[in-house]
Design an enzyme around this catalytic site. Structure first.
Site, mmCIF file in Angstrom:
data_model
loop_
_atom_site.group_PDB
_atom_site.id
_atom_site.type_symbol
_atom_site.label_atom_id
_atom_site.label_comp_id
_atom_site.label_asym_id
_atom_site.label_seq_id
_atom_site.Cartn_x
_atom_site.Cartn_y
_atom_site.Cartn_z
ATOM 1 N NE ARG A 114 -3.525 -2.169 2.877
ATOM 2 C CZ ARG A 114 -3.249 -3.305 3.495
ATOM 3 N NH1 ARG A 114 -2.028 -3.502 4.003
ATOM 4 N NH2 ARG A 114 -4.161 -4.256 3.623
ATOM 5 C CE LYS A 125 -7.346 -0.499 5.906
ATOM 6 N NZ LYS A 125 -8.168 -0.616 4.694
ATOM 7 C CG HIS A 137 -5.717 0.511 -4.126
ATOM 8 N ND1 HIS A 137 -5.165 0.087 -2.940
ATOM 9 C CD2 HIS A 137 -6.761 -0.319 -4.364
ATOM 10 C CE1 HIS A 137 -5.857 -0.939 -2.474
ATOM 11 N NE2 HIS A 137 -6.826 -1.207 -3.323
ATOM 12 N NE ARG A 183 -3.374 -3.285 -1.303
ATOM 13 C CZ ARG A 183 -2.935 -4.193 -0.437
ATOM 14 N NH1 ARG A 183 -1.651 -4.531 -0.419
ATOM 15 N NH2 ARG A 183 -3.760 -4.763 0.424
ATOM 16 C CG HIS A 205 -6.582 -8.138 1.514
ATOM 17 N ND1 HIS A 205 -6.731 -8.642 0.239
ATOM 18 C CD2 HIS A 205 -6.372 -6.803 1.352
ATOM 19 C CE1 HIS A 205 -6.626 -7.670 -0.639
ATOM 20 N NE2 HIS A 205 -6.413 -6.550 0.012
ATOM 21 C CE1 TYR A 262 -6.734 -5.011 -4.928
ATOM 22 C CE2 TYR A 262 -8.136 -6.083 -3.315
ATOM 23 C CZ TYR A 262 -7.305 -5.042 -3.674
ATOM 24 O OH TYR A 262 -7.057 -4.044 -2.770
#
Length: 299
Positions: free
Chosen positions: A150, A174, A247, A250, A273, A282
Site C-alpha cells: 500500500r 494496515k 492502488h 497494488r 488483507h 480483485y
C-alpha cells in the site's frame, strides 16, 4: 470546533482509540475528520449533548451529508465512525442505546479494478539510473507493483527490516499488523540499486526526501500523499493516464497472481488483507477464463 459542547466526548473517544486501541495515526485522522463533520452538523441542528441525538437525527445527518455532495463510500465511513463513537458512549454509561444502530448506509457501487498493461509498466519504469530521485521512485513503484504494498506502507519501511540475503522485507501494515513480503528479482535489484548507489546502509527509513541540491534526508519521512504525487509525476513523464493511482499498482499485483493461478489464501496473506472477501474483489478474470477452468474440473 473545540468550543462546541459536543467536542469533549469526541476528544475522549479519540484518546481511547489512540491510547487503548492503539489505532494508526492515519485511522485516527479519518475518525477525527468524520466526527468533526458530525459535530458541525449537530451544532447546526442545535444539539447541546449527544444524548439528544436520536435515530431521526442520525438519518438527518445522512441526508444533509448526501446533499452536501458526500459519496456513498464516504457516507458509509461517516456513519461507521458515528456508530463506533456511540457504542463507546454506551459503554461509558453516557448513552442508554446507540441511535445509529440500524441506520443503513447507502450501497457502494462496485467498480472493477483498473490494471496497468505491460507496455505502460515498461514506460513507467524506464528511468535514468544515474538520477537518485528516479532510482528511489523506481524502487518504491516496484514495491507496490511487484509486492502489492500500500502507498501508506512505503514511508514507514526501514533498512534494518530488509533481509537482503533472503530478499525479504518485514513491515507493519494496515491495522498495525506485521507481515513479511518476499521481493521478486527485479524488485530486489531496484531496491539494492537504491541502497548501494545512493541511500547507503545506515539504519533508519528506507526512503526519504531528496532536496533540490540532491542531498538525501532520511530524517524527514515521506507521507502517503507524497507517494501518490511521485506516481503522478512519473505517469506524466511517461505519458500514461494520470488517473492511475498507487492502488492500481497494488490491484495489478493481485490480478497477475490470480492469472498465474496462485491460490487466493496465499494472495490474501501477501497483500495483508484481514479477510478473504477483500481479496476476491480483485478477481477480474473474464468469463472465458472461467469457462476454461470449468472444462478442467475433475469429477
Amino acid at each position: 470546533m473545540t468550543d462546541s459542547p459536543l467536542f469533549s466526548a469526541v476528544a475522549r473517544f479519540l484518546r481511547h482509540l489512540g491510547v487503548e486501541r492503539q489505532l494508526s495515526p492515519i485511522t485516527l485522522l479519518n475518525y477525527q475528520r468524520q466526527l468533526d463533520a458530525l459535530i458541525a452538523l449537530a451544532d447546526e441542528a442545535g444539539l447541546k449533548s449527544w444524548s439528544q441525538c436520536d435515530a431521526a437525527q442520525v438519518r438527518s445527518f445522512a441526508v444533509r451529508s448526501r446533499r452536501a455532495g458526500l459519496g456513498p463510500a464516504s457516507l458509509a465511513l461517516r456513519l461507521s465512525a458515528l456508530r463506533s463513537f456511540f457504542d463507546w458512549l454506551v459503554g461509558q454509561g453516557e448513552l442508554s442505546a446507540n441511535p445509529a444502530k440500524g441506520i443503513a448506509a447507502p450501497k457502494i457501487p462496485r467498480h472493477l479494478p483498473k490494471n496497468i498493461d505491460v507496455d505502460d509498466v515498461n514506460r513507467l519504469l524506464d528511468i535514468d539510473l544515474n538520477d537518485p530521485l528516479a532510482v528511489r521512485d523506481r524502487a518504491m513503484l516496484l514495491l507496490m507493483l511487484g509486492c502489492g504494498l500500500r502507498r501508506g506502507e512505503i514511508p514507514d519501511l526501514r533498512f534494518e527490516d530488509y533481509d537482503r540475503k533472503d530478499g525479504a522485507l518485514t513491515l507493519i501494515g494496515k491495522g498495525d499488523k506485521e507481515r513479511t513480503v518476499y521481493l521478486p528479482g527485479e524488485v530486489a535489484e531496484a531496491l539494492d540499486a537504491w541502497i548501494d548507489g545512493f541511500r547507503g546502509k545506515a539504519p533508519g527509513r528506507m526512503f526519504g526526501r531528496i532536496r533540490k541540491n540532491g542531498e538525501l534526508s532520511l530524517a524527514t519521512a515521506l507521507d502517503p500523499r507524497s507517494v501518490g504525487l511521485i506516481l503522478k509525476n512519473r505517469l506524466d513523464a511517461a505519458g500514461i493516464d494520470e488517473r492511475t493511482t498507487p492502488h492500481d499498482l497494488r490491484r495489478t499485483f493481485a490480478t497477475r497472481l490470480l492469472d498465474d493461478k496462485v491460490d487466493i489464501v496465499t494472495i490474501k496473506n501477501m497483500m495483508g488483507h484481514a479477510n478473504i472477501q477483500t481479496t476476491t474483489r480483485y478477481d477480474r478474470r473474464d468469463d472465458e477464463t472461467q469457462k476454461r477452468a470449468a472444462r478442467n474440473v475433475r469429477l
